[in-house]
Design a protein around this motif. Structure first.
Motif, PDB file in Angstrom:
ATOM      1  N   PHE B 293       0.656  -1.154  -0.035  1.00 38.07           N
ATOM      2  CA  PHE B 293       0.120  -0.186  -0.095  1.00 38.07           C
ATOM      3  C   PHE B 293       0.687   1.379  -0.646  1.00 38.07           C
ATOM      4  N   TYR B 294       1.558   1.527   0.748  1.00 31.89           N
ATOM      5  CA  TYR B 294       3.089   2.682   1.424  1.00 31.89           C
ATOM      6  C   TYR B 294       3.919   2.688  -0.216  1.00 31.89           C
ATOM      7  N   PHE B 295       3.662   1.804  -1.090  1.00 30.87           N
ATOM      8  CA  PHE B 295       4.671   1.672  -1.968  1.00 30.87           C
ATOM      9  C   PHE B 295       3.852   1.991  -3.719  1.00 30.87           C
ATOM     10  N   LEU B 296       2.327   1.534  -3.606  1.00 30.11           N
ATOM     11  CA  LEU B 296       1.536   2.498  -4.470  1.00 30.11           C
ATOM     12  C   LEU B 296       1.600   3.599  -4.022  1.00 30.11           C
ATOM     13  N   ASP B 297       0.812   4.009  -2.903  1.00 30.55           N
ATOM     14  CA  ASP B 297       0.942   5.475  -2.239  1.00 30.55           C
ATOM     15  C   ASP B 297       2.047   6.192  -3.283  1.00 30.55           C
ATOM     16  N   TRP B 298       3.396   5.520  -2.699  1.00 33.22           N
ATOM     17  CA  TRP B 298       4.129   6.081  -3.385  1.00 33.22           C
ATOM     18  C   TRP B 298       4.597   6.655  -4.970  1.00 33.22           C
ATOM     19  N   VAL B 299       4.096   5.105  -5.778  1.00 29.13           N
ATOM     20  CA  VAL B 299       4.107   5.252  -6.648  1.00 29.13           C
ATOM     21  C   VAL B 299       3.207   6.052  -7.639  1.00 29.13           C
ATOM     22  N   LYS B 300       2.008   6.438  -6.906  1.00 35.25           N
ATOM     23  CA  LYS B 300       1.040   7.295  -7.685  1.00 35.25           C
ATOM     24  C   LYS B 300       1.156   8.833  -7.490  1.00 35.25           C
ATOM     25  N   HIS B 301       2.230   9.101  -6.451  1.00 33.28           N
ATOM     26  CA  HIS B 301       2.795  10.000  -6.368  1.00 33.28           C
ATOM     27  C   HIS B 301       3.458  10.704  -7.638  1.00 33.28           C
ATOM     28  N   GLN B 302       4.205   9.933  -7.624  1.00 34.91           N
ATOM     29  CA  GLN B 302       4.880   9.772  -8.558  1.00 34.91           C
ATOM     30  C   GLN B 302       4.657   9.768 -10.209  1.00 34.91           C
ATOM     31  N   LEU B 303       4.179   9.013 -10.008  1.00 37.53           N
ATOM     32  CA  LEU B 303       3.410   8.875 -11.624  1.00 37.53           C
ATOM     33  C   LEU B 303       2.074  10.036 -11.962  1.00 37.53           C
ATOM     34  N   ASN B 304       1.708  10.492 -11.207  1.00 36.50           N
ATOM     35  CA  ASN B 304       0.927  11.220 -11.265  1.00 36.50           C
ATOM     36  C   ASN B 304      -0.556  11.520 -12.858  1.00 36.50           C
ATOM     37  N   ASP B 305      -0.401   9.548 -12.899  1.00 37.04           N
ATOM     38  CA  ASP B 305      -0.817   9.578 -14.045  1.00 37.04           C
ATOM     39  C   ASP B 305      -2.366   8.473 -13.870  1.00 37.04           C
ATOM     40  N   PRO B 306      -3.907   8.941 -13.774  1.00 36.55           N
ATOM     41  CA  PRO B 306      -4.243   7.665 -13.313  1.00 36.55           C
ATOM     42  C   PRO B 306      -4.525   6.617 -13.558  1.00 36.55           C
ATOM     43  N   LYS B 307      -4.351   6.707 -15.653  1.00 43.37           N
ATOM     44  CA  LYS B 307      -4.676   5.279 -16.181  1.00 43.37           C
ATOM     45  C   LYS B 307      -3.305   4.824 -16.131  1.00 43.37           C
ATOM     46  N   LEU B 308      -2.737   5.310 -16.032  1.00 40.61           N
ATOM     47  CA  LEU B 308      -0.779   4.301 -16.387  1.00 40.61           C
ATOM     48  C   LEU B 308      -1.491   3.844 -14.751  1.00 40.61           C
ATOM     49  N   PHE B 309      -1.532   5.079 -13.612  1.00 39.07           N
ATOM     50  CA  PHE B 309      -1.203   3.902 -12.257  1.00 39.07           C
ATOM     51  C   PHE B 309      -1.654   2.733 -11.975  1.00 39.07           C
ATOM     52  N   HIS B 310      -3.269   2.484 -12.800  1.00 39.91           N
ATOM     53  CA  HIS B 310      -4.704   1.610 -12.703  1.00 39.91           C
ATOM     54  C   HIS B 310      -3.937   0.012 -12.946  1.00 39.91           C
ATOM     55  N   ALA B 311      -2.715   0.521 -14.048  1.00 43.48           N
ATOM     56  CA  ALA B 311      -2.536  -0.544 -14.526  1.00 43.48           C
ATOM     57  C   ALA B 311      -1.466  -1.538 -14.026  1.00 43.48           C
ATOM     58  N   PHE B 312      -0.572  -0.661 -13.629  1.00 46.99           N
ATOM     59  CA  PHE B 312       0.490  -0.682 -12.589  1.00 46.99           C
ATOM     60  C   PHE B 312       0.339  -1.248 -11.181  1.00 46.99           C
ATOM     61  N   LEU B 313      -1.246  -0.281 -10.970  1.00 52.54           N
ATOM     62  CA  LEU B 313      -2.356  -1.733  -9.836  1.00 52.54           C
ATOM     63  C   LEU B 313      -2.322  -2.750  -9.878  1.00 52.54           C
ATOM     64  N   ARG B 314      -2.835  -3.377 -10.427  1.00 47.50           N
ATOM     65  CA  ARG B 314      -3.205  -4.075 -11.046  1.00 47.50           C
ATOM     66  C   ARG B 314      -2.468  -4.865 -11.311  1.00 47.50           C
ATOM     67  N   ILE B 315      -1.355  -4.930 -12.036  1.00 51.03           N
ATOM     68  CA  ILE B 315      -0.141  -5.230 -12.494  1.00 51.03           C
ATOM     69  C   ILE B 315       0.454  -5.892 -10.853  1.00 51.03           C
ATOM     70  N   THR B 316       0.972  -4.917 -10.037  1.00 45.87           N
ATOM     71  CA  THR B 316       1.587  -5.402  -8.153  1.00 45.87           C
ATOM     72  C   THR B 316       0.379  -5.800  -7.777  1.00 45.87           C
ATOM     73  N   VAL B 317      -0.617  -5.708  -7.507  1.00 45.60           N
ATOM     74  CA  VAL B 317      -1.329  -6.628  -6.367  1.00 45.60           C
ATOM     75  C   VAL B 317      -2.370  -7.568  -6.315  1.00 45.60           C
ATOM     76  N   SER B 318      -1.731  -7.706  -8.452  1.00 41.71           N
ATOM     77  CA  SER B 318      -2.224  -9.079  -8.495  1.00 41.71           C
ATOM     78  C   SER B 318      -0.529  -9.958  -7.854  1.00 41.71           C
TER      79      SER B 318
END
Lengths: 439, 725
Positions: B293-318
């Motif tokens: 969660f913390y990592f994702l928060d950080w990535v979200k902060h870094q990416l600043n792009d919801p679409k990219l982040f969602h893709a990233f989220l899916r890969i990371t969580v799974s």
């Protein structure tokens, strides 16, 4: 005058009594001293005098009583009056006084010895006592042991019930070191050893051709007991080392049989004298604990290099165990030398089983490593050898695991882990400093 | 001059009597402190019924072990205690006491004892042990106050403290003399929860650290710590799922988990279980999830792009979930992670123990709870609990979510096992306190509200008043005030009933030491059966010091503690085979039992028999479990052999094996001669209300050594083997 007389009488009573006290039976001096002989007929005293004389010559005090005497008693005021009992009264239906089967069994269970003799006229009482000891006489009241092959050549014996037996138990402890050359004359009833009793031994077995039947009647059914299953003379060594001799023949103890020459049928050699005297004398030595009695003293165990006995061992301790074993010779204790004494280090099953080595002075010792198992262990010696009294020693000792500070402090194999933790600590410190004071 | 000024000042003092009057806030503080103080004292003294009724003694079974170990600790010091190998229990296996107990209770009592000794109070360690549980119950009320304050407000805290002080569910395990782990563990449990909630609320490292230490104390005191290490991750998971993830939570949980784990591993009995056993895996999983969660928060902060982040989220969580599942599977398969224990399974599935582990099912406190005992232990709290949940849901916060989860899970566990009512009690008290406090507060506001007051009056009150007065109360309903008064009276009536019920339960039901039994005679007089202690002192005085006593495991701790003799099995049921061996001996014929007893070097056999007094928890009634546990390991023991039409009987219609097994013979030896009740035939068993079936019991290998005055305990000596056979 009467006073002097009285003093003399008193002394006359007291001195033998004191002598009895000095030589009485004790664990330190296990040979019996005071023997009660119950006879069915006082004539036995003279007709079996050779046997009694041999006992008296060895220092036994024989107290002859009629078996029906109402005054006889085995104990008084909680003390047993005798160390051993000889029953030469095969046909007695009821003992006098307070003696009955239970009293005799209590006497044996208190550690005293018994010689029980029966013959053709054996009463139910005597049979009952024998049964209590694990031996059953032939039920048929008229039956005697008959052997048509191994009988003793005799002018008087027509029904071949006079048997020349020589199938002895193989034990020099029980029968003495001198081999018995001449066969033993036996005339009496046969016995069967109860198979469920593992303490009773056939001392003198009948030959394979013997059988037990009534010689006066025609043999219509196969005999109930036959062959070498018949025991002529049996011994029992109880768990408390009380010894019992059971014989089916009273005649074999008689002077007459002692003096008989014997020739076994089919054998050319004729012995001038039967083996009875030697056989029965040696047996009486064994029964009365002049031989084959062991004691174990000074059981000691300690860690290697220490002297004191610890209250607890630790797993993988090295320990030494020793015990002194002595054998009674009838007069003094001699070191017992044997290489088959074993000690067990036991917790539900033996974890260590080791032979003890002996130093010829009675000390048996060994050393071993405590197994890698904690629990309450026992040092156990279960020494049961034919003829010897059984030694059964057990000493409880707990074995504990390592204490928290008895493990190795630094293990070489763990150096990577030590390195990891220390580098982690250092890294954390550096990181903290960097994070807090940078900027 | 001086005199004049003195007089003046005195006058001034007199005049300023008004200054004596405290300000409202101070008054409130004074009242609050004095209420807490009274509750503190009340919690202590209500638990002293057992001392008044009987005497200052240790109760029941397990406390005797705790007492014995505490005694050892105070006599031999901590290191000897830590390394203690006890050769008197579990003969011949022995038990490493230091490595197989939770030392928290003993160390606590020893510290109290040493402190008192240091202050020159010459107390006996037994008195300290007897009063440890009440003392900690008092401390629990303080924690409950602070917890309630944290959850709702200080009013709720006070009510919670008062409720928990006398709640029977808690008293049952903490009366004076009940010297058991639970006595201090409930305190530790509540403290840990309170500190953790505080840590989540504030996000301060210090509170998280304190909660880790609270957890350490709990681990050292009771095996129930597993509840904490599963509930807290579950709570965190719920917060994560409901989108309440925050930095506060991250700090609180990570600090608490890591430090708590390291501390818990210092307890020898727990050791590496904390990272290897299945029960603790949830906490570890949530810990890793937290990092994701913390990592994702950080990535979200870094990416600043919801679409990219969602893709990233899916890969990371799974991939994270996949990795975790693979690690868990591999660990379990390789045996590195031990599977769940039977006790844990039986918590999740109430029927599990019955089918698989009879030894757990045999303990009465592990039975599923009956409704009546819920009512008995909670009384009105049972009704207030749902009301409190309603209030909690109405004002949802991180803290109330926690108490709701604690309440619901522990209620479920309380339904599975009787003894876990104890764990549920603090939650039930807290939630009920919220209900009571909130209700009373609302009602009193209605009562105090002046008719036709302006808003300015109520606005002066606390924020709570503001929110509630904003509601429908503005337009006052008809008879609103009278209704409120009636409701208030109702609440007070209920609460006073609760107090009466609690006191009654405490004095009648929960203060019995169970080692001394009391009964009412025909004329209402009190009859005391002190047979247990009679028997144990007989053992102590009349048997050789190294004698081994065989009994059913219930009495093991008492025999070692009071009789000072070695036992074959005791209440620490770690070796099922050994217990099954004893069960087998008890349910075999005498000759078979004799062989078993010889192999275990048994010198005496002790049985508990209630046929004369009508004492129903005796060995014949427990016999069913001896057969089941024995039969579970040794298939030669078959339960149907002892049953007639599916039931255990001891009368004439009993199964032949039942009538001749060792336990039957030892219980009923010479009983056939005895007339127990007027008008009944001899050999009438009062505990089961039947005439026994085998009145002519003959013993061959054992002989009666001692029977207590009321026949409750019977001791038999094992005879040596027959001399001539």
């Amino acid at each position: 005058m009467s006073l002097v007389f009285r003093i003399i009488v008193l002394l006359g009573i007291a001195i033998p009594f004191l002598a009895i006290l000095c030589h009485s039976f004790s664990p330190e001096n296990p040979t019996d001293r005071r023997v009660l002989v119950l006879v069915g007929d006082l004539a036995i005293k003279s007709s079996h005098s050779l046997y009694f004389k041999s006992l008296e010559n060895r220092g036994f005090q024989l107290d002859f009583k009629l078996a029906g005497d109402p005054k006889i008693a085995l104990h008084r005021y909680g003390q047993y009056l005798y160390d051993a009992l000889i029953l030469f009264s095969p046909s007695i239906e009821r003992f006098g006084g307070s003696i009955n089967t239970a009293a005799i069994m209590d006497f044996v269970d208190a550690g005293h010895d018994l010689i029980l003799v029966a013959d053709e006229s054996a009463s139910d009482l005597i049979r009952e006592v024998a049964t209590e000891c694990g031996v059953d006489f032939d039920e048929d009241p008229g039956a005697v042991v008959i052997d048509h092959i191994n009988y003793a050549v005799s002018t008087t014996d027509g029904d071949r019930s006079l048997i020349a037996a020589d199938d002895f138990i193989k034990s020099s402890i029980i029968l003495g070191s001198n081999t018995i050359e001449a066969p033993v004359l036996f005339q009496g009833i046969g016995q069967m050893v109860n198979p469920s009793n593992d303490l009773v031994l056939k001392l003198l077995s009948a030959s394979p051709s013997a059988y037990s039947a009534n010689p006066k009647s025609k043999l219509s059914n196969p005999p109930a007991i036959y062959g070498s299953a018949i025991s002529l003379v049996s011994v029992v060594q109880a768990r408390n080392n009380a010894r019992i001799l059971i014989s089916g023949s009273l005649k074999m103890f008689s002077n007459q049989f002692f003096r008989y020459g014997v020739q076994k049928a089919g054998s050319p050699t004729k012995h001038d004298k039967s083996g009875n005297e030697q056989f029965l004398t040696e047996i009486s030595k064994w029964v009365f604990h002049e031989r084959g009695h062991l004691k174990a003293v000074n059981v000691r165990h300690h860690r290697v290099g220490e002297v004191d006995e610890p209250s607890m061992y630790r797993i993988n301790d090295d320990l030494e165990y020793s015990v002194e074993i002595f054998e009674w010779t009838g007069a003094n204790w001699e070191p017992y030398v044997a290489d088959d004494v074993q000690v067990q280090f036991y917790m539900m099953s033996p974890y260590v089983l080791k032979n003890l080595s002996t130093d010829l002075k009675g000390v048996h010792h060994t050393s071993f490593k405590v197994p890698d198992v904690y629990g309450v262990f026992q040092f156990k010696i279960e020494y049961q050898r034919l003829g010897y009294s059984s030694l059964s020693l057990s000493k409880q000792i707990p074995v504990r695991p390592f204490r928290h500070n008895e493990y190795e402090r630094f293990i070489t194999a763990a150096f990577p882990y030590y390195g990891a933790s220390f580098s982690m600590m250092a890294g954390f410190l550096l990181f903290t400093i960097f994070y807090l004071y940078n900027k | 001059m001086e005199k004049a000024s003195d007089l003046m000042s005195k006058l001034q003092a007199l005049l300023s009597m008004k200054a004596w009057k405290l300000k409202t806030k101070q008054q409130e503080l004074l009242i609050r402190v004095s209420i807490l103080l009274l509750v503190y004292v009340l919690a202590f003294i209500t638990r002293l019924f057992s001392v008044l009724r009987y005497e200052s003694m240790i109760h029941e079974f397990d406390p005797y072990f705790n007492y014995r170990t505490t005694l050892y600790l105070t006599q031999n010091g901590f290191y000897d205690f830590w390394n203690w190998f006890d050769s008197e229990s579990w003969y011949p296996l022995g038990r490493i006491i230091g490595g197989t107990l939770y030392p928290g209770l003993m160390v606590t009592a020893a510290i109290i004892y040493w402190t008192l000794r240091f202050l020159r109070f010459a107390v006996h360690i037994r008195e300290v042990c007897v009063l440890t549980a009440p003392f900690f119950a008092s401390n629990t009320t303080l924690v409950a106050y602070f917890f309630g304050k944290e959850l709702w407000d200080s009013g709720a805290g006070l009510v919670a403290a008062a409720l928990i002080a006398i709640c029977p569910g808690y008293i049952s395990r903490s009366v004076a003399g009940s010297y058991d782990n639970e006595g201090v563990a409930i305190f530790a449990l509540l403290l840990t929860f309170y500190l953790f909630v505080k840590a989540v609320k504030t996000g301060l490292l210090a509170w998280a650290l304190a909660s880790a230490f609270g957890y350490f104390y709990m681990v050292s005191a009771w095996g129930g710590y597993v509840f904490i290490i599963n509930l807290i991750p579950l709570y965190v998971l719920v917060l994560l799922v409901t989108g309440r993830y925050s930095m506060r939570l991250y700090v609180a949980y990570n600090c608490m988990y890591i430090l708590g784990m390291l501390l818990a591993m210092q307890i020898r009995f727990v050791g590496f279980q904390h990272v290897q056993s299945g029960e603790h895996m949830a906490a570890m999983g949530v810990f890793f999830l937290m990092q994701v969660f913390y990592f994702l928060d950080w990535v979200k902060h870094q990416l600043n792009d919801p679409k990219l982040f969602h893709a990233f989220l899916r890969i990371t969580v799974s991939s994270a979930v996949g990795l975790g599942a693979i690690a868990l599977g591999l660990g379990t398969a390789s045996g590195y992670i031990s599977p769940w224990t039977g006790r844990f399974y039986s918590l999740l599935d109430p029927t599990y123990a019955k089918d698989h582990i009879p030894i757990i099912a045999s303990v009465s406190e592990h039975q599923p709870t009956a409704w009546s005992s819920f009512m008995f232990d909670f009384h009105i709290l049972l009704i207030l609990f749902p009301a409190g949940l309603y209030f909690c849901f109405k004002r949802l916060s991180d803290a109330t979510i926690f108490i709701v989860m604690y309440g619901l899970t522990s209620m479920y566990f309380a339904g599975v096992m009787v003894r876990l009512i104890l764990v549920a009690t603090p939650a039930v008290c807290l939630i009920s306190a919220i209900a009571v406090s909130a209700t009373i507060k609302n009602l009193t506001q209605l009562v105090r509200e002046k008719p036709k007051t302006t808003h300015s009056g109520s606005a002066k009150g606390t924020t709570g008043t503001k929110t509630s007065s904003k509601g429908s109360f503005d337009q006052s309903l008809p008879f609103q005030k009278n209704g409120a008064i009636a409701l208030l009276l109702g609440v007070f009536y209920l609460l006073s009933r609760y107090a009466i019920h609690c006191t009654w339960v405490t004095s009648e039901a929960y203060s019995s030491p169970s080692i001394v039994l009391a009964a009412r005679g025909a004329h209402g007089n009190r009859i005391i059966f002190d047979d247990y202690r009679e028997a144990y002192f007989w053992l102590r005085q009349n048997t050789p010091p190294d004698a081994k006593v065989m009994s059913w495991w219930d009495y093991g701790y008492q025999i070692t503690a009071m009789g000072n003799r070695t036992v074959i099995v005791d209440n620490n049921t770690w070796n099922n085979t050994h217990i099954a061996t004893v069960g087998r001996a008890m349910s075999s014929y005498e000759d078979e039992a004799y062989e078993i007893m010889q192999s275990l070097d048994v010198d005496y056999v002790l049985v508990v028999f209630g046929g004369v007094t009508g004492y129903s928890s005796d060995d014949i009634n427990k016999f069913l479990w001896m057969v089941r546990i024995g039969g579970g390991v040794f298939p030669v023991i078959k339960e149907p052999d002892y049953l007639v039409n599916g039931e255990y009987r001891v009368d004439r219609g009993a199964a032949p094996k039942m009538l001749n097994c060792l336990m039957y013979k030892l219980s009923y030896y010479r009983f056939g001669e005895l007339t127990t009740e007027f008008g009944k035939p001899p050999g009438y068993d009062r505990a089961r209300g039947v005439e026994i079936g085998n009145k002519d019991v003959k013993l061959e290998y054992l002989e009666e050594a001692f029977t207590t005055s009321n026949w409750i305990v019977r001791i038999y000596k094992v005879k040596p083997p027959n001399n001539r056979w």
